[in-house]
Design a protein around this motif. Structure first.
Motif: not given
Length: 182
Positions: A84-85, A87-89, A91-92, A104, A112
């Motif tokens: 999850e981290d 993916i968030k990184q 996308e951020g 992304d 995932e």
């Protein structure tokens, strides 16, 4: 005529000459094709290359946070089950100053799972970051030690001489646990 040969008029001689020219030309064309065919056929992909035109991978054995390398068309392909981290990184970082801007979302089918060709776009080296303990560079993705290219968790070039992101091959999910590359 002393030999007993029959005299030939000039019209018959021309017809025979034309026939011989045509026959010799036809035989030459068939011979040239016979010689050229093995050369032309050697330009076709070999059986082992055709067999590698697509690769199916079972994803059920890959844990979250784990990466595997498979071979497709003689090249390494990195498959990462992103956390999850990660993916968030990824996308951020969509809005960050990217050398080769791609979101992304445009690089993945399912967030995932990241599937990229593991060849540095600078000079064709294989970046590090697949094995536990290997340097993943400044952005948590991959690092090419040959010339210092750093890739993020989406395989995008962030720092170094590489001009393009890691290539995303054509792939599709056959079901929840299998992906077909190629």
């Amino acid at each position: 005529m002393a030999d007993g040969a029959t005299p030939v008029n000039s019209a018959d001689g021309e017809n025979r000459r034309e026939f011989l020219y045509l026959a010799a030309g036809a035989i030459t064309a068939v011979g040239a094709a016979g010689v050229a065919w093995p050369f032309i056929n050697s330009l076709n992909p070999s059986a082992d290359v055709l067999a590698l035109a697509s690769t199916e991978v079972d994803l059920s054995q890959i844990e979250v946070g784990q990466s595997v390398t498979v071979t497709w068309r003689g090249k390494p392909v990195f498959i990462r089950h992103r956390t999850e981290d990660e993916i968030k990184q990824a996308e951020g970082d969509d809005g960050a100053g990217l050398v080769d801007p791609q979101s992304d979302e445009s690089r993945v089918i399912k967030p995932e799972w990241l599937v990229v060709v593991g060849v540095c776009t600078h000079l064709g080296c294989v970046p590090l970051g697949q094995k536990t303990g290997e340097s993943r560079g400044d952005y948590g993705g991959w690092f090419c030690p040959c010339h210092g290219s750093h890739y993020d968790t989406s395989g995008r070039i962030r720092k170094g001489p590489a001009p393009l992101n890691l290539l995303v091959p054509e792939y599709e999910f056959l079901n929840d646990t299998n992906v077909k590359i190629g």
